[in-house]
Scaffold this motif. Structure first.
Motif, PDB file in Angstrom:
ATOM      1  N   THR A 157       0.655  -1.194   0.184  1.00 33.21           N
ATOM      2  CA  THR A 157       0.020  -0.042   0.184  1.00 33.21           C
ATOM      3  C   THR A 157       0.883   1.242   0.003  1.00 33.21           C
ATOM      4  OG1 THR A 157      -1.386  -1.278   1.499  1.00 33.21           O
ATOM      5  CG2 THR A 157      -1.760   1.148   1.054  1.00 33.21           C
ATOM      6  N   GLY A 159       0.210   5.353   0.046  1.00 33.58           N
ATOM      7  CA  GLY A 159      -0.682   6.300  -0.130  1.00 33.58           C
ATOM      8  C   GLY A 159      -1.955   5.452  -0.371  1.00 33.58           C
ATOM      9  N   CYS A 160      -2.658   6.011  -1.259  1.00 39.04           N
ATOM     10  CA  CYS A 160      -3.982   5.248  -1.465  1.00 39.04           C
ATOM     11  C   CYS A 160      -4.026   4.446  -2.664  1.00 39.04           C
ATOM     12  CB  CYS A 160      -4.890   6.693  -1.750  1.00 39.04           C
ATOM     13  SG  CYS A 160      -4.959   7.488  -3.152  1.00 39.04           S
ATOM     14  N   GLU A 161      -2.898   4.198  -3.063  1.00 42.63           N
ATOM     15  CA  GLU A 161      -2.799   3.290  -4.140  1.00 42.63           C
ATOM     16  C   GLU A 161      -2.503   1.763  -3.339  1.00 42.63           C
ATOM     17  OE1 GLU A 161      -3.359   3.328  -8.118  1.00 42.63           O
ATOM     18  OE2 GLU A 161      -2.366   4.947  -7.251  1.00 42.63           O
ATOM     19  N   ARG A 162      -3.039   0.602  -3.876  1.00 40.94           N
ATOM     20  CA  ARG A 162      -2.872  -0.752  -3.137  1.00 40.94           C
ATOM     21  C   ARG A 162      -2.681  -1.530  -4.211  1.00 40.94           C
ATOM     22  NH1 ARG A 162      -6.570  -2.953   0.987  1.00 40.94           N
ATOM     23  NH2 ARG A 162      -5.029  -1.948   2.483  1.00 40.94           N
ATOM     24  N   TYR A 163      -1.468  -2.312  -4.126  1.00 40.29           N
ATOM     25  CA  TYR A 163      -1.132  -3.313  -5.049  1.00 40.29           C
ATOM     26  C   TYR A 163      -1.410  -4.521  -4.472  1.00 40.29           C
ATOM     27  CZ  TYR A 163       1.056   0.678  -7.684  1.00 40.29           C
ATOM     28  OH  TYR A 163       1.029   1.768  -8.176  1.00 40.29           O
ATOM     29  N   ASP A 164      -2.327  -5.347  -5.103  1.00 38.35           N
ATOM     30  CA  ASP A 164      -2.694  -6.635  -4.180  1.00 38.35           C
ATOM     31  C   ASP A 164      -2.129  -7.803  -4.845  1.00 38.35           C
ATOM     32  OD1 ASP A 164      -3.758  -8.313  -2.515  1.00 38.35           O
ATOM     33  OD2 ASP A 164      -5.736  -7.421  -2.309  1.00 38.35           O
ATOM     34  N   GLY A 165      -1.178  -8.661  -4.498  1.00 39.77           N
ATOM     35  CA  GLY A 165      -0.987  -9.810  -5.110  1.00 39.77           C
ATOM     36  C   GLY A 165      -0.881 -11.014  -4.181  1.00 39.77           C
ATOM     37  N   ARG A 170      -6.985 -12.211  -4.111  1.00 42.58           N
ATOM     38  CA  ARG A 170      -7.489 -13.097  -5.310  1.00 42.58           C
ATOM     39  C   ARG A 170      -8.771 -13.701  -4.800  1.00 42.58           C
ATOM     40  NH1 ARG A 170      -4.709 -13.683  -9.764  1.00 42.58           N
ATOM     41  NH2 ARG A 170      -5.800 -15.706 -10.059  1.00 42.58           N
ATOM     42  N   GLU A 172     -10.924 -12.804  -2.626  1.00 42.02           N
ATOM     43  CA  GLU A 172     -12.007 -11.959  -2.519  1.00 42.02           C
ATOM     44  C   GLU A 172     -12.595 -11.428  -3.946  1.00 42.02           C
ATOM     45  OE1 GLU A 172     -10.598  -8.714   0.009  1.00 42.02           O
ATOM     46  OE2 GLU A 172     -10.936  -9.923   1.798  1.00 42.02           O
ATOM     47  N   ARG A 173     -11.612 -11.315  -4.861  1.00 44.70           N
ATOM     48  CA  ARG A 173     -12.107 -11.002  -6.151  1.00 44.70           C
ATOM     49  C   ARG A 173     -12.872 -12.048  -6.960  1.00 44.70           C
ATOM     50  NH1 ARG A 173      -7.012  -8.380  -6.238  1.00 44.70           N
ATOM     51  NH2 ARG A 173      -6.018 -10.069  -7.526  1.00 44.70           N
ATOM     52  N   LEU A 174     -12.453 -13.440  -6.527  1.00 46.67           N
ATOM     53  CA  LEU A 174     -13.116 -14.590  -7.129  1.00 46.67           C
ATOM     54  C   LEU A 174     -14.723 -14.785  -6.728  1.00 46.67           C
ATOM     55  CD1 LEU A 174     -13.202 -16.998  -8.867  1.00 46.67           C
ATOM     56  CD2 LEU A 174     -12.203 -18.322  -6.853  1.00 46.67           C
ATOM     57  N   ARG A 176     -16.237 -12.212  -5.518  1.00 45.21           N
ATOM     58  CA  ARG A 176     -17.232 -11.061  -6.186  1.00 45.21           C
ATOM     59  C   ARG A 176     -17.944 -11.306  -7.304  1.00 45.21           C
ATOM     60  NH1 ARG A 176     -13.919  -6.946  -4.237  1.00 45.21           N
ATOM     61  NH2 ARG A 176     -12.785  -6.889  -6.153  1.00 45.21           N
TER      62      ARG A 176
ATOM     63  N   GLU B  15     -11.160 -19.228 -14.344  1.00 47.76           N
ATOM     64  CA  GLU B  15     -10.158 -18.576 -13.373  1.00 47.76           C
ATOM     65  C   GLU B  15      -8.940 -19.484 -13.417  1.00 47.76           C
ATOM     66  OE1 GLU B  15      -9.811 -15.495 -10.736  1.00 47.76           O
ATOM     67  OE2 GLU B  15     -11.307 -16.095 -12.261  1.00 47.76           O
ATOM     68  N   GLU B  22      -1.157 -12.814 -10.764  1.00 49.07           N
ATOM     69  CA  GLU B  22      -1.578 -11.375 -11.301  1.00 49.07           C
ATOM     70  C   GLU B  22      -1.713 -10.535 -10.088  1.00 49.07           C
ATOM     71  OE1 GLU B  22      -6.140 -11.067 -11.410  1.00 49.07           O
ATOM     72  OE2 GLU B  22      -5.510 -11.635 -13.315  1.00 49.07           O
ATOM     73  N   THR B  23      -1.486  -9.156  -9.897  1.00 49.25           N
ATOM     74  CA  THR B  23      -1.558  -8.153  -9.136  1.00 49.25           C
ATOM     75  C   THR B  23      -2.460  -7.373  -9.480  1.00 49.25           C
ATOM     76  OG1 THR B  23       0.869  -8.542  -9.237  1.00 49.25           O
ATOM     77  CG2 THR B  23      -0.335  -6.948  -7.506  1.00 49.25           C
ATOM     78  N   SER B  24      -3.473  -7.020  -8.551  1.00 50.18           N
ATOM     79  CA  SER B  24      -4.483  -5.821  -8.944  1.00 50.18           C
ATOM     80  C   SER B  24      -4.196  -4.771  -8.398  1.00 50.18           C
ATOM     81  CB  SER B  24      -5.863  -6.401  -8.367  1.00 50.18           C
ATOM     82  OG  SER B  24      -5.984  -5.814  -7.252  1.00 50.18           O
ATOM     83  N   SER B  25      -4.410  -3.622  -9.135  1.00 51.28           N
ATOM     84  CA  SER B  25      -3.809  -2.081  -8.503  1.00 51.28           C
ATOM     85  C   SER B  25      -5.292  -1.566  -8.163  1.00 51.28           C
ATOM     86  CB  SER B  25      -2.926  -1.511  -9.288  1.00 51.28           C
ATOM     87  OG  SER B  25      -3.221   0.050  -9.498  1.00 51.28           O
ATOM     88  N   GLU B  26      -5.503  -0.883  -6.951  1.00 49.90           N
ATOM     89  CA  GLU B  26      -6.865  -0.162  -6.754  1.00 49.90           C
ATOM     90  C   GLU B  26      -6.397   0.925  -5.865  1.00 49.90           C
ATOM     91  OE1 GLU B  26      -8.718  -3.662  -5.445  1.00 49.90           O
ATOM     92  OE2 GLU B  26      -7.839  -3.894  -3.521  1.00 49.90           O
ATOM     93  N   GLN B  27      -7.534   1.681  -5.874  1.00 50.64           N
ATOM     94  CA  GLN B  27      -7.496   3.100  -5.050  1.00 50.64           C
ATOM     95  C   GLN B  27      -8.102   2.732  -3.683  1.00 50.64           C
ATOM     96  OE1 GLN B  27      -6.860   6.632  -5.853  1.00 50.64           O
ATOM     97  NE2 GLN B  27      -5.476   5.484  -7.248  1.00 50.64           N
ATOM     98  N   ILE B  28      -7.284   2.969  -2.646  1.00 47.73           N
ATOM     99  CA  ILE B  28      -8.182   2.801  -1.363  1.00 47.73           C
ATOM    100  C   ILE B  28      -8.345   4.115  -0.742  1.00 47.73           C
ATOM    101  CG2 ILE B  28      -7.580   0.243  -1.075  1.00 47.73           C
ATOM    102  CD1 ILE B  28      -5.470   1.119   0.625  1.00 47.73           C
TER     103      ILE B  28
END
Lengths: 184, 524
Positions: A157, A159-165, A170, A172-174, A176, B15, B22-28
């Motif tokens: 994380t 700032g307000c950018e989050r790189y989620d690996g 994953r 959670e995204r599935l 959703r 899937e 992969e990595t997702s990039s998001e604004q939090i």
């Protein structure tokens, strides 16, 4: 990223202190002062002592001067005095954060947190910081944190950018995707 | 939400096939404050206006205030599950709703989720459309030229509505505003036999904002009874839903209608009602701390309605050539009937005057007319249609031409009616005629009339053929006479049904002769 926005007043004083220190060529000393203040004000009791409106302003100012005495650079000491004279001592605990924010911005530096399920070693962390730095064209400073609930992978994380690996992300995204009514 | 095993498997299969680290990039951001259906979030530096924001637990929000270091957003779901300190994620998507044929016959909420218990709607991501769209530009439009018939004599004869027009329905509570809208929807069945696949069928969207759930159920049932549901979408944001849902519902309904408009179809949209939408908008904006203006509405409440109603338009025939990205065919239209509820007949309040100035005319409903038994309770004196005259069928235009003046003269003399026989002959004649015309324009609910029926009824009324009939027999006579005409003069009636038939002296003579013959067999 801190969880709360800085008050606009603290931001202004922080920026002004930074500019004054830059002109006086005293950035390093002031930076040290600010680090000290930040460490002190991390304590809730210290925070409330300087911002308690029930204590007269000059008493609070005297208390600060006595506590830090000659430790502070004249510019930092002046900042405290200006704040006291204007009756805004309550923003003092936020001034260090604001100062560092300006410092980071001008230096092109970003602070962030790297969370991982297993502890990260120094090399991986600096590798990660370097590769993120190349991508963002900024100097990235990462703090490692262990978070077992991520199951696996790394989550950074900045700032307000989050790189989620992370595996958790994953999953959670599935979830959703599966629950999204538009895919059914 | 029911999950089906095969669908889960197919999603998982995709899937697995596409798996890579992969990595997702998001604004939090972090929730600073939450309450009353709004939240303030710190962070989200690159948040867009109207962007969907996701909170833990799947609750969605919509960004409305973008400030220096925080974002104000409204929650579109259970606000109780969002806490201070929660992490909010920007989704990068502007708020959108599903559109398309699968929605026809359904009752959905303002986000297009089904409410009628008939299972998932089954739309895909390609069917999503942002709820806020820009209105067609000047060159992409043309003036209204086709009639949008409501089936109500009082409206089609004197306040004609054209396809692509915005006609306001305004009146106090309980004056029959919704009834007019429902009759108009039911009457659209005549345009294409109620088959949504028929390109001539006018499709309908009924947007219920802040209504009682029971009212909406009632509307749905009535539409089903009259076979109008197959070509209708009901978007329901009832009184119990969050204010944010009530305020976006009309935009969502319009987005669904636009899909058809852009493909060259004709759509009728009812906004029932925009007063409640303005209330909901005011609530949300005050909670977001936007400065209040007149009647505590925010300064952009005019724009709230104008940008919505500007999207109702009649597209140019070559719209698809001008803007192939947006339009797949030209000539489509959205006709809208926004409804406004007034208090004690006060049309000079803020919201009514705003919407009156935006729309192309208004249908005024009056409580005292309603209680005097004049239903629909249209006050024809102050109701107008600014553009619909160009779209009226020529025969109707000719026949109904004198109606408005006759009625105006009648109302002027009405006060003298009590003097009875002391009046001179011409005054008595005007009063006689007027009383019969008022009676003729009364119409039962859920009984919209065909074009031909309306033309012959109005013709016999305004040409004085009913003057010797007792007033209370006028409606029965008119109904039986139209039935008689279909039995004996079917060809003439079919001709009048067509939009392009011109009214001629021969037609008039034929109808007059038929009326006189029928009059002899009509038992008073």
């Amino acid at each position: 990223m801190s969880a709360r926005p800085l008050s606009p007043a603290a931001r202004r004083y922080g920026r002004a202190l930074h500019a004054a220190a830059r002109e006086a060529g005293a950035l390093d000393q002031v930076r040290a002062d600010v680090g000290l203040l930040q460490a002190v004000f991390a304590d809730e009791a210290a925070r409330s002592a300087v911002s308690d409106p029930r204590i007269a302003v000059d008493r609070r100012q005297a208390m600060i001067e006595k506590a830090f005495g000659e430790l502070l650079h004249p510019l930092t000491r002046n900042t405290v005095r200006v704040l006291a004279r204007r009756g805004r001592l309550e923003v003092l605990p936020e001034v260090p954060d604001a100062f560092l924010e300006t410092d980071d911005r001008l230096a092109g530096r970003v602070h962030g947190v790297a969370e991982s399920a297993l502890p990260l070693d120094e090399a991986t962390l600096s590798d990660l910081a370097a590769s993120l730095g190349r991508r963002l064209d900024k100097q990235v400073v990462l703090e490692a944190r262990q978070l077992p609930e991520l199951i696996g992978g790394i989550r950074v994380t900045l700032g307000c950018e989050r790189y989620d690996g992370s595996l958790r992300g994953r999953l959670e995204r599935l979830e959703r995707k599966l629950l999204d009514p538009s895919t059914l | 939400m029911k999950l089906q095993a095969s669908e889960v498997t197919s999603v998982l299969k995709k899937e697995i096939e596409g798996f890579q680290a992969e990595t997702s990039s998001e604004q939090i951001g972090t929730v600073l404050q939450v309450g009353d259906g709004v939240a303030r979030i710190y962070g989200l530096d690159h948040c867009m206006m109207s962007e969907l924001i996701e909170f833990p637990g799947g609750v969605m929000g919509m960004a409305l205030n973008l400030e220096e270091d925080n974002v104000g957003c409204v929650l579109l779901g259970d606000a109780a599950s969002v806490k201070e300190g929660d992490t909010a994620k920007a989704t990068g998507k502007i708020i959108s709703v599903p559109t398309g044929d699968r929605l026809l016959g359904r009752v959905v909420d303002a986000l297009g989720r089904p409410l009628d218990g008939k299972g998932p709607v089954g739309t895909t991501d390609e069917d999503l459309r942002p709820i806020e769209q820009t209105a067609p530009s000047v060159v992409e439009r043309q003036p209204v030229c086709e009639p949008m018939m409501t089936g109500l004599k009082a409206i089609d004869a004197m306040i004609p509505i054209g396809r692509g027009q915005r006609e306001l329905v305004i009146g106090d509570r309980q004056t029959g505003k919704t009834a007019i809208a429902i009759d108009a929807i039911i009457n659209q069945k005549r345009t294409g036999g109620g088959d949504p696949k028929n390109p001539d069928q006018v499709l309908c969207v009924y947007v219920a904002v802040g209504q009682k759930q029971s009212t909406v159920v009632d509307v749905q049932r009535k539409l089903e009874e009259h076979g109008a549901m197959p070509y209708t979408i009901i978007v329901n944001a009832s009184a119990s839903e969050e204010a944010a849902m009530q305020f976006i519902a009309p935009y969502a309904g319009t987005a669904m209608a636009e899909r058809y408009r852009d493909a060259g179809r004709h759509v009728l949209v009812i906004y029932d009602d925009l007063t409640k939408q303005a209330y909901a908008y005011r609530q949300v904006m005050l909670l977001l701390r936007r400065p209040p203006g007149r009647e505590a509405y925010p300064g952009d409440v005019f724009n709230l309605h104008s940008r919505l109603l500007e999207r109702s338009a009649k597209l140019a025939d070559d719209a698809a050539k001008l803007n192939p990205k947006k339009y797949s065919a030209g000539g489509g239209s959205i006709t809208s009937l926004p409804i406004i509820e007034t208090q004690e007949g006060d049309v000079s309040a803020y919201i009514p005057t705003n919407v009156i100035s935006i729309t192309d005319g208004q249908i005024f409903l009056e409580a005292n007319l309603f209680y005097a038994g004049v239903r629909p309770a249209v006050n024809v004196g102050i109701s107008v249609s600014r553009v619909g005259g160009a779209a009226q069928t020529p025969a109707m235009k000719k026949v109904a031409g004198g109606l408005r003046i006759n009625l105006a003269q009648y109302r002027e003399l009405e006060a003298f009616a009590q003097f009875g026989s002391d009046l001179d002959k011409s005054t008595q004649e005007t009063l006689n005629r007027g009383a019969r015309l008022v009676e003729l324009l009364k119409q039962g609910q859920y009984h919209p009339l065909r074009n031909a029926d309306q033309i012959v009824q109005i013709f016999v009324g305004s040409s004085g053929l009913l003057d010797d009939l007792p007033v209370e027999q006028v409606r029965r006579f008119a109904d039986e006479f139209t039935a008689y005409m279909w039995d004996t003069h079917a060809e003439l009636m079919e001709k009048l049904e067509r939009w392009d038939t011109k009214w001629s002296d021969e037609l008039a003579a034929e109808v007059t002769a038929a009326c006189e013959t029928f009059r002899q067999s009509f038992a008073v």
